[in-house]
Design a protein around this motif. Structure first.
Motif, short mmCIF file in Angstrom:
data_model
loop_
_atom_site.label_atom_id
_atom_site.label_comp_id
_atom_site.label_asym_id
_atom_site.label_seq_id
_atom_site.Cartn_x
_atom_site.Cartn_y
_atom_site.Cartn_z
N ALA A 168 -8.65 -9.47 -7.36
CA ALA A 168 -9.53 -8.28 -6.98
C ALA A 168 -10.82 -8.31 -7.37
CB ALA A 168 -8.97 -7.00 -8.00
N ARG A 169 -11.11 -9.30 -8.59
CA ARG A 169 -12.21 -9.54 -9.32
C ARG A 169 -12.84 -10.51 -8.26
NH1 ARG A 169 -12.03 -10.88 -15.59
NH2 ARG A 169 -10.21 -9.48 -16.12
N SER A 170 -12.25 -11.72 -7.94
CA SER A 170 -12.98 -12.74 -7.19
C SER A 170 -13.20 -12.63 -5.75
CB SER A 170 -12.07 -14.34 -7.53
OG SER A 170 -10.88 -13.88 -6.86
N GLU A 171 -12.12 -12.21 -5.12
CA GLU A 171 -12.11 -12.05 -3.47
C GLU A 171 -12.28 -10.66 -3.11
OE1 GLU A 171 -9.15 -13.82 -1.45
OE2 GLU A 171 -9.03 -15.64 -2.48
N GLN A 172 -12.13 -9.60 -4.00
CA GLN A 172 -12.36 -8.33 -3.88
C GLN A 172 -11.48 -7.89 -2.66
OE1 GLN A 172 -16.81 -7.91 -3.75
NE2 GLN A 172 -16.73 -7.36 -5.87
N LEU A 173 -10.35 -8.36 -2.41
CA LEU A 173 -9.47 -7.78 -1.25
C LEU A 173 -8.15 -7.24 -1.95
CD1 LEU A 173 -9.32 -11.06 0.78
CD2 LEU A 173 -10.83 -9.12 1.31
N ASP A 174 -7.76 -6.18 -1.06
CA ASP A 174 -6.60 -5.56 -1.63
C ASP A 174 -5.23 -6.40 -1.47
OD1 ASP A 174 -7.80 -3.01 -2.03
OD2 ASP A 174 -7.68 -2.63 -0.02
N THR A 175 -4.72 -6.72 -2.65
CA THR A 175 -3.65 -7.92 -2.67
C THR A 175 -2.45 -7.17 -3.44
OG1 THR A 175 -5.37 -9.57 -2.53
CG2 THR A 175 -3.11 -10.12 -3.24
N HIS A 176 -1.13 -7.36 -2.85
CA HIS A 176 -0.13 -7.19 -3.67
C HIS A 176 0.56 -8.35 -3.81
CE1 HIS A 176 3.53 -5.54 -5.39
NE2 HIS A 176 4.12 -6.34 -4.42
N ILE A 177 1.08 -8.89 -5.13
CA ILE A 177 1.98 -10.11 -5.36
C ILE A 177 3.18 -9.65 -5.86
CG2 ILE A 177 1.94 -12.26 -6.40
CD1 ILE A 177 -1.04 -12.51 -6.06
N LEU A 209 1.07 -9.76 0.09
CA LEU A 209 0.61 -9.22 1.08
C LEU A 209 -0.97 -8.89 0.80
CD1 LEU A 209 3.01 -6.05 1.39
CD2 LEU A 209 3.08 -8.25 2.90
N GLN A 210 -1.74 -9.14 2.00
CA GLN A 210 -3.05 -8.94 1.66
C GLN A 210 -3.73 -8.30 3.00
OE1 GLN A 210 -5.43 -12.81 1.36
NE2 GLN A 210 -5.89 -11.93 -0.76
N ARG A 211 -4.84 -7.24 2.49
CA ARG A 211 -5.41 -6.61 3.66
C ARG A 211 -6.60 -7.46 4.22
NH1 ARG A 211 -9.04 -0.94 2.93
NH2 ARG A 211 -10.21 -1.27 4.67
N LEU A 212 -6.44 -7.64 5.50
CA LEU A 212 -7.65 -8.38 5.97
C LEU A 212 -9.06 -8.06 5.75
CD1 LEU A 212 -5.67 -9.64 9.50
CD2 LEU A 212 -5.89 -10.93 7.18
N PRO A 213 -10.05 -8.80 5.44
CA PRO A 213 -11.26 -8.39 5.20
C PRO A 213 -11.88 -7.87 6.56
CG PRO A 213 -11.15 -10.72 5.08
CD PRO A 213 -9.99 -10.46 5.32
N GLU A 214 -12.84 -7.06 6.33
CA GLU A 214 -13.89 -6.41 7.38
C GLU A 214 -13.28 -5.99 8.62
OE1 GLU A 214 -16.58 -9.79 7.96
OE2 GLU A 214 -17.27 -9.78 5.94
N GLN A 215 -12.01 -5.44 8.29
CA GLN A 215 -11.21 -4.88 9.52
C GLN A 215 -10.81 -3.49 8.97
OE1 GLN A 215 -8.50 -6.77 11.65
NE2 GLN A 215 -8.96 -8.99 11.15
N GLU A 216 -10.92 -2.41 9.89
CA GLU A 216 -10.62 -1.03 9.74
C GLU A 216 -9.14 -0.95 9.44
OE1 GLU A 216 -12.97 1.53 9.48
OE2 GLU A 216 -14.23 0.29 9.30
N ILE A 217 -8.73 0.14 8.59
CA ILE A 217 -7.30 0.30 8.52
C ILE A 217 -7.26 1.73 8.55
CG2 ILE A 217 -7.36 -0.12 6.13
CD1 ILE A 217 -4.63 -1.30 6.18
N ALA A 218 -6.13 2.26 8.98
CA ALA A 218 -5.95 3.66 8.89
C ALA A 218 -5.68 4.16 7.33
CB ALA A 218 -4.67 4.14 9.73
N ALA A 219 -6.17 5.35 7.07
CA ALA A 219 -6.11 6.00 5.97
C ALA A 219 -4.83 5.99 5.19
CB ALA A 219 -6.38 7.58 5.77
#
Length: 303
Positions: free
Chosen positions: A153-162, A176-186
């Motif tokens: 979260a600090r370094s890559e600022q990507l939503d990540t679950h481990i 699991l990781q949310r891909l950067p710079e792509q829209e995702i439903a609420a």
């Protein structure tokens, strides 16, 4: 020369959700993990933490954009001194730990208590060609998974679950990781992460990737790719030990051989033994460092 061992039940499985920008990885280590823990008599609490770190290293290394390795280290000043796990872009891994072997460690002792005050987390990226990169942060979180999620979260600022788990037989993990710079439903990411949080340690260590993923995401199943095999590999060599002895210097090495007759160095990862006798070290330094050490010791006695 790198020693590689193919062992049963070691797979890395990639997945992607086609209806949302989320990718993932599942790892299951059986034979590889049993080989690692077979090298040392690890206390249960340390074995669990090292297994989780090993699974995490394999997960993170699978996303390397270069040929090389990723090294995860956890360092502390308590009974646990260090955990280290290394995984490579070639789908190999190795791991080891150092701790106070005189201490009695309860099997339920948590990571933070094992490490004591001032625990540190270190991630090193080592390309085969190029300069290494290293990140060092204070330890946050009470588990390996929490520590890594905080770091991501600090370094890559990507939503990540481990999620990680280990026992004496196997180690496993889910990322699991949310891909950067792509829209995702609420709420889509929150829903996926919430489902992932329900995975149990037993499921990660005992079940196949397909079974785990079906249990978690049967309502919105991801696309699952053909698994890749993970192997145990240690990169220690006599040449690398020679380089280490050269760094120590002829005086220190000569004194050790003069006193002990030889130097016996054991690899922490695979327990390979490298023995250097008087002839070996004199050849290594291109001079009689052992005789020089003996002469110096004799001078000191005569004074």
């Amino acid at each position: 020369m790198t020693s590689v061992q193919t062992l049963p039940g070691n797979q890395l499985t990639r997945l992607v959700f086609d209806d949302m920008p989320v990718r993932g990885l599942h790892v299951s280590l059986a034979g590889v993990w049993q080989h690692i823990v077979g090298n040392k008599d690890y206390p249960t609490a340390i074995r669990h933490a090292l297994g989780e770190l090993t699974a995490a290293a394999v997960l993170l290394a699978s996303n390397l954009k270069f040929d090389g390795s990723l090294i995860l280290q956890v360092q502390g000043k308590g009974v646990l001194k260090m955990l280290v796990a290394e995984a490579t872009s070639a789908h190999t891994c190795r791991a080891t730990a150092r701790w106070d072997e005189q201490a009695v460690i309860d099997e339920h002792t948590g990571l933070r208590d094992l490490l004591g005050e001032g625990g540190m987390f270190v991630m090193t990226l080592q390309p085969q060609n190029g300069e290494p990169w290293q990140g060092v942060v204070a330890l946050e979180g009470d588990t390996i998974a929490q520590m890594l999620m905080d770091y991501m979260a600090r370094s890559e600022q990507l939503d990540t679950h481990i999620s990680l788990a280990a026992n004496e037989h196997s180690a496993g993990g889910l990322l699991l990781q949310r891909l950067p710079e792509q829209e995702i439903a609420a709420n889509a990411w929150a829903d996926v992460a919430t489902l992932a949080q329900t995975v149990t340690a037993a499921e990660l260590t005992d079940l196949s990737a397909h079974t785990v993923l079906y249990r978690l995401f049967h309502q919105t199943p991801p696309r699952v790719f053909e698994p890749q095999t993970i192997e145990f590999a240690c990169t220690c060599s006599r040449g690398k030990v020679s380089d280490m002895l050269l760094l120590l210097g002829g005086q220190e090495v000569g004194e050790a051989v003069a006193e002990q007759g030889s130097i016996d160095i054991s690899c922490d990862f695979c327990h390979a033994h490298y023995v250097f006798d008087e002839t070996d070290v004199n050849t290594l330094f291109g001079m009689d460092v052992v005789r020089a050490a003996k002469d110096e010791a004799q001078k000191q006695l005569s004074h």
